[in-house]
Design a protein around this motif. Sequence first.
Motif, PDB file in Angstrom:
ATOM      1  N   MET A  28       0.837  -1.187   0.000  1.00  0.00           N
ATOM      2  CA  MET A  28       0.000   0.000   0.000  1.00  0.00           C
ATOM      3  C   MET A  28       0.879   1.246   0.000  1.00  0.00           C
ATOM      4  N   PHE A  29       0.377   2.301  -0.644  1.00  0.00           N
ATOM      5  CA  PHE A  29       1.154   3.526  -0.814  1.00  0.00           C
ATOM      6  C   PHE A  29       0.318   4.742  -0.418  1.00  0.00           C
ATOM      7  N   SER A  30       0.956   5.888  -0.389  1.00  0.00           N
ATOM      8  CA  SER A  30       0.263   7.117   0.008  1.00  0.00           C
ATOM      9  C   SER A  30       0.131   8.111  -1.134  1.00  0.00           C
ATOM     10  N   GLY A  31       0.857   7.881  -2.237  1.00  0.00           N
ATOM     11  CA  GLY A  31       0.835   8.828  -3.342  1.00  0.00           C
ATOM     12  C   GLY A  31       1.768  10.005  -3.137  1.00  0.00           C
ATOM     13  N   ILE A  32       2.640   9.920  -2.119  1.00  0.00           N
ATOM     14  CA  ILE A  32       3.655  10.944  -1.901  1.00  0.00           C
ATOM     15  C   ILE A  32       4.947  10.439  -2.528  1.00  0.00           C
ATOM     16  N   ILE A  33       5.295  10.987  -3.673  1.00  0.00           N
ATOM     17  CA  ILE A  33       6.444  10.516  -4.444  1.00  0.00           C
ATOM     18  C   ILE A  33       7.745  10.833  -3.713  1.00  0.00           C
ATOM     19  N   GLU A  34       8.631   9.831  -3.629  1.00  0.00           N
ATOM     20  CA  GLU A  34       9.930  10.056  -2.989  1.00  0.00           C
ATOM     21  C   GLU A  34      10.884  10.795  -3.918  1.00  0.00           C
ATOM     22  N   GLU A  35      10.883  10.404  -5.163  1.00  0.00           N
ATOM     23  CA  GLU A  35      11.744  11.023  -6.185  1.00  0.00           C
ATOM     24  C   GLU A  35      11.381  10.387  -7.518  1.00  0.00           C
ATOM     25  N   PHE A  36      12.092  10.770  -8.578  1.00  0.00           N
ATOM     26  CA  PHE A  36      11.907   9.997  -9.794  1.00  0.00           C
ATOM     27  C   PHE A  36      13.164   9.193 -10.080  1.00  0.00           C
ATOM     28  N   ALA A  37      12.922   7.954 -10.528  1.00  0.00           N
ATOM     29  CA  ALA A  37      13.999   7.069 -10.957  1.00  0.00           C
ATOM     30  C   ALA A  37      14.172   7.235 -12.461  1.00  0.00           C
ATOM     31  N   THR A  38      15.348   6.879 -12.947  1.00  0.00           N
ATOM     32  CA  THR A  38      15.640   6.980 -14.382  1.00  0.00           C
ATOM     33  C   THR A  38      15.766   5.583 -14.978  1.00  0.00           C
ATOM     34  N   VAL A  39      15.082   5.345 -16.076  1.00  0.00           N
ATOM     35  CA  VAL A  39      15.162   4.055 -16.765  1.00  0.00           C
ATOM     36  C   VAL A  39      16.527   3.941 -17.437  1.00  0.00           C
ATOM     37  N   VAL A  40      17.239   2.848 -17.136  1.00  0.00           N
ATOM     38  CA  VAL A  40      18.561   2.642 -17.746  1.00  0.00           C
ATOM     39  C   VAL A  40      18.578   1.448 -18.695  1.00  0.00           C
ATOM     40  N   ALA A  41      17.558   0.595 -18.638  1.00  0.00           N
ATOM     41  CA  ALA A  41      17.472  -0.532 -19.570  1.00  0.00           C
ATOM     42  C   ALA A  41      16.039  -1.026 -19.645  1.00  0.00           C
ATOM     43  N   VAL A  42      15.652  -1.474 -20.839  1.00  0.00           N
ATOM     44  CA  VAL A  42      14.331  -2.057 -21.071  1.00  0.00           C
ATOM     45  C   VAL A  42      14.544  -3.369 -21.818  1.00  0.00           C
ATOM     46  N   LYS A  43      14.057  -4.469 -21.229  1.00  0.00           N
ATOM     47  CA  LYS A  43      14.242  -5.784 -21.842  1.00  0.00           C
ATOM     48  C   LYS A  43      12.891  -6.470 -22.000  1.00  0.00           C
ATOM     49  N   HIS A  44      12.584  -6.890 -23.223  1.00  0.00           N
ATOM     50  CA  HIS A  44      11.342  -7.601 -23.503  1.00  0.00           C
ATOM     51  C   HIS A  44      11.569  -9.106 -23.318  1.00  0.00           C
ATOM     52  N   ASP A  45      10.701  -9.736 -22.539  1.00  0.00           N
ATOM     53  CA  ASP A  45      10.781 -11.168 -22.291  1.00  0.00           C
ATOM     54  C   ASP A  45       9.399 -11.762 -22.519  1.00  0.00           C
ATOM     55  N   ARG A  46       9.169 -12.252 -23.740  1.00  0.00           N
ATOM     56  CA  ARG A  46       7.854 -12.720 -24.165  1.00  0.00           C
ATOM     57  C   ARG A  46       6.833 -11.597 -23.977  1.00  0.00           C
ATOM     58  N   GLU A  47       5.815 -11.767 -23.130  1.00  0.00           N
ATOM     59  CA  GLU A  47       4.814 -10.702 -22.962  1.00  0.00           C
ATOM     60  C   GLU A  47       5.124  -9.809 -21.764  1.00  0.00           C
ATOM     61  N   ASN A  48       6.260 -10.033 -21.130  1.00  0.00           N
ATOM     62  CA  ASN A  48       6.683  -9.209 -20.003  1.00  0.00           C
ATOM     63  C   ASN A  48       7.729  -8.193 -20.439  1.00  0.00           C
ATOM     64  N   ILE A  49       7.903  -7.177 -19.623  1.00  0.00           N
ATOM     65  CA  ILE A  49       8.989  -6.218 -19.814  1.00  0.00           C
ATOM     66  C   ILE A  49       9.745  -6.078 -18.498  1.00  0.00           C
ATOM     67  N   ASP A  50      11.073  -6.232 -18.562  1.00  0.00           N
ATOM     68  CA  ASP A  50      11.930  -5.978 -17.413  1.00  0.00           C
ATOM     69  C   ASP A  50      12.465  -4.558 -17.528  1.00  0.00           C
ATOM     70  N   LEU A  51      12.186  -3.755 -16.498  1.00  0.00           N
ATOM     71  CA  LEU A  51      12.663  -2.374 -16.468  1.00  0.00           C
ATOM     72  C   LEU A  51      13.776  -2.271 -15.435  1.00  0.00           C
ATOM     73  N   THR A  52      14.905  -1.759 -15.847  1.00  0.00           N
ATOM     74  CA  THR A  52      16.013  -1.518 -14.920  1.00  0.00           C
ATOM     75  C   THR A  52      16.144  -0.019 -14.726  1.00  0.00           C
ATOM     76  N   LEU A  53      16.202   0.383 -13.455  1.00  0.00           N
ATOM     77  CA  LEU A  53      16.199   1.806 -13.120  1.00  0.00           C
ATOM     78  C   LEU A  53      17.282   2.112 -12.095  1.00  0.00           C
ATOM     79  N   THR A  54      17.565   3.391 -11.949  1.00  0.00           N
ATOM     80  CA  THR A  54      18.479   3.838 -10.914  1.00  0.00           C
ATOM     81  C   THR A  54      17.866   5.017 -10.174  1.00  0.00           C
ATOM     82  N   CYS A  55      18.103   5.056  -8.853  1.00  0.00           N
ATOM     83  CA  CYS A  55      17.645   6.166  -8.028  1.00  0.00           C
ATOM     84  C   CYS A  55      18.489   6.178  -6.757  1.00  0.00           C
ATOM     85  N   SER A  56      18.239   7.142  -5.876  1.00  0.00           N
ATOM     86  CA  SER A  56      19.119   7.321  -4.725  1.00  0.00           C
ATOM     87  C   SER A  56      18.983   6.241  -3.657  1.00  0.00           C
ATOM     88  N   PHE A  57      17.834   5.535  -3.602  1.00  0.00           N
ATOM     89  CA  PHE A  57      17.640   4.583  -2.503  1.00  0.00           C
ATOM     90  C   PHE A  57      17.818   3.118  -2.910  1.00  0.00           C
TER      91      PHE A  57
END
Length: 199
Positions: A1-30
Amino acid sequence: MFSGIIEEFATVVAVKHDRENIDLTLTCSFVGELKIDQSVAHNGVCLTVVAIDDDRYTVTAMKETLERSNLGSLNVGDKVNVERSMMMNGRLDGHIVQGHVDQTAVCTAMTDADGSTYFTFGYNYDAEKARNGYFTVDKGSVTVNGVSLTVCNPTRDSFQVAIIPYTMEHTNFQDIRPGTVVNIEFDILGKYIARLQQL
């Protein structure tokens, strides 16, 4: 569960398609505080951390998630609003957000409000979904790309939100323009009330 208070924005560094899924790799401070199997909201979508590598982490979005959200259109370099799950010993500064995006909406207008900005969003109206609580009410809550916001001027298939400079600076609202597709989650309280009326 979340509160809708954004901590920060992460940056997408890689996108990998695996059949009908997508693996997203990101970086952020935490990243150093994350653990495998932890839940993190990405543009309002609750996803599970499946891998951590130094200052990067990876989450997987499945087909249904991609069909209901804007995650499938993410590219390397895009900014994603992120929030870790809510701690039960803290204040609920936003509202109850499940991280279950209902559908997408499109920004149709931006209006200056003498320092802040009004964003108007339109979405596909579905009468059956509306009967089940998928709608907005004036001064009610809505989640846009994971951000807890107060609804202004709702219609059957649109609503406005007012974005203050701080929110603009610290979320990916800074990249939203007319035509931008965003994720929306309607208020869970409205869904429960609608269901109770049916019963």
